[in-house]
Design a protein around this motif. Structure first.
Motif, PDB file in Angstrom:
ATOM      1  N   CYS A   1       4.256  -4.262 -10.744  1.00  0.00           N
ATOM      2  CA  CYS A   1       3.656  -4.018  -9.427  1.00  0.00           C
ATOM      3  C   CYS A   1       2.165  -4.342  -9.437  1.00  0.00           C
ATOM      4  O   CYS A   1       1.638  -4.921  -8.479  1.00  0.00           O
ATOM      5  N   LYS A   2       1.506  -3.983 -10.512  1.00  0.00           N
ATOM      6  CA  LYS A   2       0.071  -4.254 -10.596  1.00  0.00           C
ATOM      7  C   LYS A   2      -0.199  -5.748 -10.629  1.00  0.00           C
ATOM      8  O   LYS A   2      -1.180  -6.230 -10.041  1.00  0.00           O
TER       9      LYS A   2
ATOM     10  N   HIS B   1       3.012 -12.472   1.291  1.00  0.00           N
ATOM     11  CA  HIS B   1       1.991 -11.461   1.548  1.00  0.00           C
ATOM     12  C   HIS B   1       1.559 -11.544   3.001  1.00  0.00           C
ATOM     13  O   HIS B   1       1.298 -12.623   3.524  1.00  0.00           O
TER      14      HIS B   1
ATOM     15  N   SER C   1      -1.954  -0.114  -8.418  1.00  0.00           N
ATOM     16  CA  SER C   1      -3.252  -0.624  -8.861  1.00  0.00           C
ATOM     17  C   SER C   1      -4.064   0.530  -9.437  1.00  0.00           C
ATOM     18  O   SER C   1      -3.828   1.703  -9.119  1.00  0.00           O
TER      19      SER C   1
ATOM     20  N   TRP D   1       1.729  -0.515  -5.006  1.00  0.00           N
ATOM     21  CA  TRP D   1       1.134  -1.524  -5.879  1.00  0.00           C
ATOM     22  C   TRP D   1       0.935  -1.010  -7.306  1.00  0.00           C
ATOM     23  O   TRP D   1       0.983  -1.782  -8.256  1.00  0.00           O
TER      24      TRP D   1
ATOM     25  N   ASN E   1      -2.089 -10.340  -4.819  1.00  0.00           N
ATOM     26  CA  ASN E   1      -2.473  -9.988  -3.452  1.00  0.00           C
ATOM     27  C   ASN E   1      -3.986 -10.000  -3.288  1.00  0.00           C
ATOM     28  O   ASN E   1      -4.518 -10.497  -2.282  1.00  0.00           O
ATOM     29  N   THR E   2      -4.687  -9.459  -4.281  1.00  0.00           N
ATOM     30  CA  THR E   2      -6.158  -9.445  -4.252  1.00  0.00           C
ATOM     31  C   THR E   2      -6.705 -10.864  -4.258  1.00  0.00           C
ATOM     32  O   THR E   2      -7.664 -11.193  -3.532  1.00  0.00           O
TER      33      THR E   2
ATOM     34  N   ALA F   1      -5.674   2.776  -6.875  1.00  0.00           N
ATOM     35  CA  ALA F   1      -4.827   3.239  -5.778  1.00  0.00           C
ATOM     36  C   ALA F   1      -4.770   4.761  -5.764  1.00  0.00           C
ATOM     37  O   ALA F   1      -5.027   5.430  -6.765  1.00  0.00           O
TER      38      ALA F   1
ATOM     39  N   GLU G   1       0.848  -1.185   0.000  1.00  0.00           N
ATOM     40  CA  GLU G   1       0.000   0.000   0.000  1.00  0.00           C
ATOM     41  C   GLU G   1       0.889   1.242   0.000  1.00  0.00           C
ATOM     42  O   GLU G   1       1.941   1.274   0.644  1.00  0.00           O
TER      43      GLU G   1
ATOM     44  N   TRP H   1      -0.101  -6.930  -7.218  1.00  0.00           N
ATOM     45  CA  TRP H   1      -1.329  -6.479  -6.538  1.00  0.00           C
ATOM     46  C   TRP H   1      -2.491  -7.415  -6.887  1.00  0.00           C
ATOM     47  O   TRP H   1      -3.317  -7.738  -6.012  1.00  0.00           O
ATOM     48  N   GLU H   2      -2.571  -7.869  -8.144  1.00  0.00           N
ATOM     49  CA  GLU H   2      -3.613  -8.821  -8.523  1.00  0.00           C
ATOM     50  C   GLU H   2      -3.465 -10.131  -7.745  1.00  0.00           C
ATOM     51  O   GLU H   2      -4.462 -10.723  -7.301  1.00  0.00           O
TER      52      GLU H   2
END
Length: 616
Positions: free
Chosen positions: A138-139, A434, A119, A117, A145-146, A122, A100, A142-143
């Protein structure tokens, strides 16, 4: 921070006594083909869940693995120069923190500053702080992570999740990643020096060489952010002979899963079992054999512990990369005989209590471009996770091989009640770990609010621009000086020591750190005003003495920490780093700098305040 509990000497004494009792014996551990493996997992490691690689979308694999290769190709994965027992050592793994915007993560006197991230939704949307390739990488993470946030929250106790429709085979998107991996691997030898490989021998010199069981054999044994997991088909685990050697584990890891299926495994409910260590002369249950944390990780002011009660909202991921071929030596796991360790026994620290940890494991191709899938071809050894129960030498340990693309979760209180290690395979490996980091005192928002607290005691005349202190209450002055030290030593110097290395990849932190340094300079002015009031004649005796004692304590702490950071920046290890990665001794200024209200070296001022106190 100082450690709580036993002193370092007492802990070493207990460990030596334990190892003397064990002698040449090893504590049992079970691998996938050992009788009772599944039963042991269910009864003693029930917080562990493995999601096989083929149960994740192929497109997600492609994006994530491509992202990891991109980050390594750009040089974003770097070895940290950390502090262990007042000595600097390099970590054995190269790493980077993503998360974040404005989040940080601290371990071993080191603060990592998260690359955002990036995203779409963001808060940093639209900022041109890095190039398109890095934003895409990075994105992708983030995916992932989601996906983890949703998947971990959906798991229920005893779940065995949906199986794949067919066995894992190479897909076009995976072939694309393989091609990228092959291209990347050709340059792996050239990149070793840039990751600090030249200093591996220096790390060994810094370590404790008393014995192979030394507490300090691996800096990562105190704090490392790997997880623990693994699995094969259940029928395999319940049959087969015991092979305790590393070679036996490697061969077992190459066996395939159930034909036509690709399950995600979670433990089943079965009665608990206990397998004691055979032939021990005395009970050792009162001793703890783990490599316990050297220091409590966190920020400068601890807050009440938080407990994760809702869904898993992972706020950061720590990326790790290790190529065993670049290591001068890997230590043997000392208690069970599990094999070579890439990362020693540890708990993941600085997390919200009872929050889960999710790990994505990717073993990339070797220097010849050969696949490392499922542990590699021929005689290649797979990466494995080792797990043990803390404060317990009776319950056997667990080792679990990992295929490339496998994911695993540590749920409930497993991370706090157990320890895990990473057992090296032959191929280079990435992991994306994560977690729900405890960031109550580790975000940009937090430290900015602390600056506002301190600066609220500074009045600026709107006409002349001159400064004065709002109140001289010792408690308020002490609070402001504590914030002053926190900003300088927990943020500014941490950033310039190695956080600024990432500026050449992503400039997100540049402006916030410039603003933080401006606030810090105003706090230097506040300390100058504080000193002037203490030295001013006519102050009441008791009040003046309280102010002087408060100021003296803050100045001594500041002076000592500045010297420590200067020494670290100019240490022999720091000098081995290339200029773009070398620590920067900042803030630093000369004696006659007109922009600074106080000198860098506070020794003379400390002597003045001490003399004043003597005369009172």
């Amino acid at each position: 921070m100082k450690r709580s509990g036993d002193s370092e000497g007492e802990k070493r004494r207990k460990k030596r006594k334990l190892l003397q009792e064990l002698g040449d014996q090893k504590i049992p551990f079970l691998g996938p083909s050992d009788q009772g493996f599944q039963k042991l997992w269910d009864s003693s490691y029930s917080g562990l869940v493995l999601r096989r690689s083929c149960s994740l979308p192929a497109e997600l694999h492609c994006r994530v693995q491509g992202a990891l290769l991109t980050l390594r190709k750009k040089g974003c994965l770097l070895r940290d120069l950390v502090r262990v027992r007042d000595r600097d050592v390099f970590t054995s793994v190269s790493r980077a923190l993503l998360g974040e915007p404005g989040h940080t993560y601290s371990y071993l006197d080191t603060r990592l500053f998260a690359i955002p991230w990036h995203s779409e939704d963001a808060e940093n949307k639209g900022q041109n702080c890095c190039d398109a390739d890095l934003r895409a990488a990075c994105k992708a993470l983030w995916e992932l992570n989601t996906f983890f946030c949703s998947d971990v929250s959906e798991l229920k106790e005893g779940d065995r999740l949906t199986q794949c429709a067919k066995a894992k085979t190479a897909t076009p998107v995976e072939a694309k990643v393989s091609e990228e991996a092959e291209t990347e691997s050709r340059n792996s030898e050239d990149s070793k020096n840039s990751e600090g490989g030249e200093s591996e021998s220096r790390q060994s010199e810094e370590g404790d060489t008393e014995s192979k069981h030394s507490e300090e054999w691996d800096v990562e044994s105190k704090h490392s952010e790997e997880g623990c997991s693994g699995s094969k088909r259940e029928g395999q685990w319940e049959t087969g002979s015991r092979h305790s050697s590393e070679e036996g584990e490697s061969s077992r890891s190459k066996e395939g899963g159930l034909e036509g299926t690709c399950p995600t495994w979670a433990p089943k409910s079965v009665p608990p079992i206990e397998v004691p260590v055979a032939h021990l002369k005395h009970s050792l249950s009162g001793y703890h054999i783990e490599d316990k944390e050297e220091e409590q990780v966190g920020c400068s002011e601890p807050s009440p512990p938080q407990v994760c009660t809702a869904s898993a909202n992972f706020n950061v991921t720590l990326l790790n990369y290790m190529d065993p071929a670049s290591m001068s030596q890997l230590k043997e796991e000392p208690y069970y005989g599990m094999g070579k360790m890439a990362v020693g026994w540890h708990h993941d620290e600085n997390l919200i209590s009872r929050s889960p940890v999710a790990v994505y494991s990717y073993s990339c191709h070797d220097d010849k471009g050969g696949s490392s899938e499922g542990g590699g071809g021929g005689d290649k050894a797979s990466w494995r996770i080792g797990l043990k129960v803390a404060w317990d030498i009776h319950t056997p340990g667990l080792t679990l091989p990992l295929e490339s693309g496998d994911c695993y979760y540590l749920r409930d209180d497993l991370n706090s009640t157990h320890q895990h290690c990473v057992l090296a395979g032959d191929a280079p490996r990435f992991s994306s770990t994560h977690r729900v980091a405890e960031c109550s005192t580790g975000t940009l928002t937090y430290i900015q609010s602390r600056c506002r607290e301190a600066l609220s005691n500074l009045h600026t005349d709107p006409e002349t621009g001159s400064h004065s202190l709002v109140t001289l209450r010792p408690a308020t002055l002490q609070h402001c000086e504590e914030i002053h030290n926190e900003v300088e030593f927990e943020w500014l110097r941490q950033y310039w020591f190695q956080g600024q290395r990432y500026t050449r990849f992503c400039s997100w932190w540049s402006k916030p750190m410039d603003e933080l340094e401006k606030d810090w300079k105003l706090m230097e002015t506040m300390t100058m005003l504080f000193l002037a009031k203490v030295e001013e004649e006519g102050q009441s005796g008791d009040g003046r003495r309280d102010m002087a004692e408060t100021l003296l304590a803050a100045l001594i702490d500041r002076h000592q920490q500045r010297q420590t950071w200067r020494d670290r920046c100019h240490s022999s290890l720091a000098q081995t780093l290339p200029p773009e990665e070398a620590p920067v001794d900042r803030p630093f200024w000369g004696v006659d700098d007109p922009d600074m209200p106080l000198p860098f070296d506070l020794a003379d001022i400390i002597n003045r305040v001490e003399s004043l106190l003597w005369r009172m």
